[in-house]
Write a protein that holds these residues in place. Structure first.
Motif, mmCIF file in Angstrom:
data_model
loop_
_atom_site.group_PDB
_atom_site.id
_atom_site.type_symbol
_atom_site.label_atom_id
_atom_site.label_comp_id
_atom_site.label_asym_id
_atom_site.label_seq_id
_atom_site.Cartn_x
_atom_site.Cartn_y
_atom_site.Cartn_z
ATOM 1 N N GLN A 69 40.023 -24.940 -42.619
ATOM 2 C CA GLN A 69 40.831 -24.265 -43.646
ATOM 3 C C GLN A 69 42.311 -24.313 -43.273
ATOM 4 O OE1 GLN A 69 38.744 -20.499 -43.564
ATOM 5 N NE2 GLN A 69 37.356 -21.107 -45.215
ATOM 6 N N ILE A 74 40.462 -27.061 -46.495
ATOM 7 C CA ILE A 74 39.110 -27.292 -47.010
ATOM 8 C C ILE A 74 38.129 -26.392 -46.266
ATOM 9 C CG2 ILE A 74 39.476 -29.674 -47.742
ATOM 10 C CD1 ILE A 74 38.033 -30.536 -45.145
ATOM 11 N N THR A 75 36.969 -26.142 -46.923
ATOM 12 C CA THR A 75 35.903 -25.351 -46.309
ATOM 13 C C THR A 75 34.650 -26.218 -46.221
ATOM 14 O OG1 THR A 75 36.828 -23.321 -47.229
ATOM 15 C CG2 THR A 75 34.518 -23.248 -46.528
ATOM 16 N N LYS A 77 30.814 -27.202 -45.765
ATOM 17 C CA LYS A 77 29.568 -26.520 -46.130
ATOM 18 C C LYS A 77 28.410 -27.169 -45.376
ATOM 19 C CE LYS A 77 31.400 -23.751 -49.052
ATOM 20 N NZ LYS A 77 31.418 -22.316 -48.803
ATOM 21 N N GLU A 104 29.408 -32.016 -47.029
ATOM 22 C CA GLU A 104 29.939 -31.314 -48.195
ATOM 23 C C GLU A 104 31.055 -30.377 -47.794
ATOM 24 O OE1 GLU A 104 26.906 -29.538 -50.561
ATOM 25 O OE2 GLU A 104 25.669 -31.332 -50.416
ATOM 26 N N GLU A 106 34.403 -27.719 -49.756
ATOM 27 C CA GLU A 106 35.128 -27.258 -50.944
ATOM 28 C C GLU A 106 36.615 -27.427 -50.701
ATOM 29 O OE1 GLU A 106 33.855 -23.238 -51.527
ATOM 30 O OE2 GLU A 106 31.929 -23.859 -52.385
ATOM 31 N N GLY A 107 37.342 -27.719 -51.770
ATOM 32 C CA GLY A 107 38.787 -27.879 -51.654
ATOM 33 C C GLY A 107 39.172 -29.345 -51.575
ATOM 34 N N THR A 108 40.471 -29.566 -51.504
ATOM 35 C CA THR A 108 41.017 -30.922 -51.444
ATOM 36 C C THR A 108 41.756 -31.076 -50.120
ATOM 37 O OG1 THR A 108 41.356 -30.857 -53.827
ATOM 38 C CG2 THR A 108 42.572 -32.548 -52.607
#
Ligand SMILES: Nc1nc2c([nH]c(=O)n2[C@H]2C[C@H](O)[C@@H](COP(=O)(O)OP(=O)(O)OP(=O)(O)O)O2)c(=O)[nH]1
Length: 177
Positions: A69, A74-75, A77, A104, A106-108
């Motif tokens: 992060q 990004i996070t 998964k 996987e 999340e985020g860019t």
């Protein structure tokens, strides 16, 4: 297993304890892996996966999510622990690094003051811009093999190493973790 050179390590690995616990993350997407150009900290200027030191009270899993992060916004998964790296260093504190892989997130991936993201074709990973040990475990890990590596460095050169695939953790050598 591989070792260079094939002599006994001068490090007393059985009682060895690292001063710095740390993490690394390699996110795979198709035939690519998300690397960074590291702009701060240990290994500044090298290409690496995102990661960093584990803060007091944090688990390795919590630390790697926080580092992704902070460094790339990004996070990850479903991170899977793939390996452990034990670095006996000559000029910086010794490091014990937990290595994770994920597919996987999340985020860019976004450039920050700590890192520039680099989606990199797995066959084009720039090992000549990375820590010398990475070529001895990263290709196998990206194919799904778990591993444990011990490396003794003089400056930035490996003077002794032992990498084993198929198991992760110190128990591999000494019957305890
Ligand atoms: N791939 C690879 N990574 C390594 C090696 N040695 C080594 O410390 N690392 C990684 C582990 C950590 O992710 C990172 C060192 O932590 P860091 O200095 O970036 O920690 P940090 O982000 O908390 O930085 P800071 O705030 O303390 O400056 O470098 C190595 O030989 N190969």
């Amino acid at each position: 297993m591989s070792a260079i050179p094939s002599n006994e390590s001068p490090v007393e690995w059985k009682s060895w304890q690292a001063e710095i616990p740390a993490t690394l993350m390699f996110i795979k997407r198709g035939g690519e892996v998300l690397l960074i150009e590291k702009l701060t900290g240990i290994g500044q200027g090298k290409v690496n996966g995102p990661g960093g030191k584990i803060d007091p009270g944090e688990t390795a899993e919590e630390a790697i999510v926080r580092e992704c992060q902070e460094e790339l916004h990004i996070t990850p998964k479903g991170a899977v622990k793939m390996g452990e790296l034990h670095f006996a260093m000559s000029d910086i504190p010794d490091i014990h690094c937990h290595v994770f892989m994920a597919t996987e997130f999340e985020g860019t991936p976004t450039a920050t003051r700590e890192a520039n993201p680099m989606w990199t074709a797995i066959e084009a990973i720039p090992y000549d811009r990375m820590w010398e040990d990475d070529r001895h475990w990263l290709p196998q890990m990206l194919e799904g093999q778990v591993f444990t590596g011990r490396f003794q460095f003089e400056g930035e050169k490996i003077v002794w190493m032992d990498v084993r695939f198929g198991e992760c953790g110190r128990g591999l050598w000494y019957g305890h973790s």
